[in-house]
Design an enzyme around this catalytic site. Sequence first.
Site, PDB file in Angstrom:
ATOM      1  N   VAL A 197      21.445 -67.740  42.873  1.00 19.77           N
ATOM      2  CA  VAL A 197      21.360 -66.325  43.192  1.00 19.77           C
ATOM      3  C   VAL A 197      22.505 -65.986  44.135  1.00 19.77           C
ATOM      4  O   VAL A 197      22.673 -66.620  45.179  1.00 19.77           O
ATOM      5  CB  VAL A 197      19.998 -65.975  43.820  1.00 19.77           C
TER       6      VAL A 197
ATOM      7  N   TYR B 149     -11.748 -96.941  68.844  1.00 20.98           N
ATOM      8  CA  TYR B 149     -11.304 -98.176  69.513  1.00 20.98           C
ATOM      9  C   TYR B 149     -11.876 -99.398  68.810  1.00 20.98           C
ATOM     10  O   TYR B 149     -13.062 -99.476  68.481  1.00 20.98           O
ATOM     11  CB  TYR B 149     -11.751 -98.215  70.981  1.00 20.98           C
TER      12      TYR B 149
ATOM     13  N   ALA C  91       9.059 -74.998  49.827  1.00 24.71           N
ATOM     14  CA  ALA C  91       8.470 -73.695  50.099  1.00 24.71           C
ATOM     15  C   ALA C  91       8.430 -72.830  48.850  1.00 24.71           C
ATOM     16  O   ALA C  91       7.406 -72.210  48.537  1.00 24.71           O
ATOM     17  CB  ALA C  91       9.231 -72.991  51.221  1.00 24.71           C
TER      18      ALA C  91
ATOM     19  N   ARG D   9      -1.889 -70.111  40.651  1.00 26.09           N
ATOM     20  CA  ARG D   9      -3.308 -70.471  40.669  1.00 26.09           C
ATOM     21  C   ARG D   9      -4.190 -69.230  40.811  1.00 26.09           C
ATOM     22  O   ARG D   9      -5.301 -69.178  40.287  1.00 26.09           O
ATOM     23  CB  ARG D   9      -3.603 -71.436  41.819  1.00 26.09           C
TER      24      ARG D   9
ATOM     25  N   CYS E 207      12.963 -85.666  52.758  1.00 28.23           N
ATOM     26  CA  CYS E 207      12.752 -86.619  53.844  1.00 28.23           C
ATOM     27  C   CYS E 207      12.851 -88.067  53.349  1.00 28.23           C
ATOM     28  O   CYS E 207      13.080 -88.986  54.137  1.00 28.23           O
ATOM     29  CB  CYS E 207      11.392 -86.400  54.489  1.00 28.23           C
TER      30      CYS E 207
END
Length: 467
Positions: free
Chosen positions: A85, A433, A15, A25, A48
């Site tokens: 921090v 399918y 994040a 940007r 992950c």
Amino acid sequence: MAAAERLVVIGGDAAGMSAASQARRLKGPDELEIVAFERGHFTSYSACGIPYWVGGAVTERDELIARTPEEHRARDIDLRIRTEVTEIDVAGGRVRSRDLESGGESWTGFDKLVVATGARPVRPPLPGIDAPGVHGVQTLDDGQALIDSLERTGGRRAVVVGAGYIGVEMAEALVGREYEVTVLNRSEQPMSTLDPDMGRLVHEAMNGMGITTVSGAEVTKILTGDDGRVRAVVADGDTYPADVVVLGLGVEPETTLARGAGLPVGASGGLVTDLSLRVRGHDNIWAGGDCVEVLDLVSGRRRHIALGTHANKHGQVIGANVGGDYATFPGVVGTAVSKVCDLEIARTGLREKDARAEGLRFVTATIESTSRAGYYPGASPMTVKMTAERRTGRLLGVQIVGREGAGKRVDIAAVALTAGMTVDQMTALDLGYAPPFSPVWDPVLVAARKAVAAVRAGAARGAPSGA
């Protein structure tokens, strides 16, 4: 020329650095100075992927890193690693930080602040919980510490405490390292994010791959040897020898810093934001990732759901807003997918107990099907369970357990949930399918057809809640 504003970002993973990169940007360094703090050694990595690195499927740690500190700095982001921090002074518009190598402290002012402090592994206050050889697995540093521990220990016995996503994935990783693995699980079945009848399928698969899974096991202490290192785990009076212990009890939002600054925290423990991910009551502070609550689009309640997919989206939204654009994060439906060996496990939406807690009257439908046409080589079985609101037929949740080709089918249900579809509407979905990919009726649609029948039958007999 006006002086550049300063954006301070706390947290250097998904994040935080997505927000920093997106803001960069949109605004150059002459308009926006960006300072980011990360207490660990690594940035922008896939947490992950840690179980697969531990298990050997991913061979190098750096394969999990999407962007290094040097790459961020090359884009005019002042990234300070190994810097924690320790305080947010909201009124003063500044943060206090400590260099973890030198111990030096300093203040840094901000015009805009992003809090992306992530989550921390649940670590109950048990005797021995902090002993060497007991590991939580949340960051790349945690993964490295676990691998170092596995390589130092001479034994081959591992105990995993907890059988959620992390616990199940770490159990498989340890089996891959040829450890004798015992999973101690407080719940009735593994994967409490599933209903117990679906969790039972995971339990059977874990046993089939040689993992000893003990359900209803409440861990009370961790025993250590003369050297202080872990030797065993005690649960309900039984002792389970262990040369290494992995905690898979889930995570909780890391909001200690935010709480200390008086930022609002919700019932789930995560920071409270609006749809633009601005912290409630603070025009110049945003928060995202595993430290925030998100809106559950199915129940309408705010929940804490720690997933890298959400964190990266949060970062994009925050960066857009910080950079002068506008974006929102509307919410989630609670989709997750995992595996143990070749068994794929997926879920989205509400479980039975979630629906019951919301006071919803619902029906369920469970079907057995195959990943491909039954006559096509490689077709494997899968079980799909669908939950729908009894009166309206609105889809409430789907759970899938099966072999190859099962897990990602949950995405069909995730889209249907996001769109607010009924199970009747789902039966008309025009899905791809061909025999190598699916039966003529995809398993999710078979479950939807059965759910439609259950909705009609329930309405006809006036079934009570949960029937």
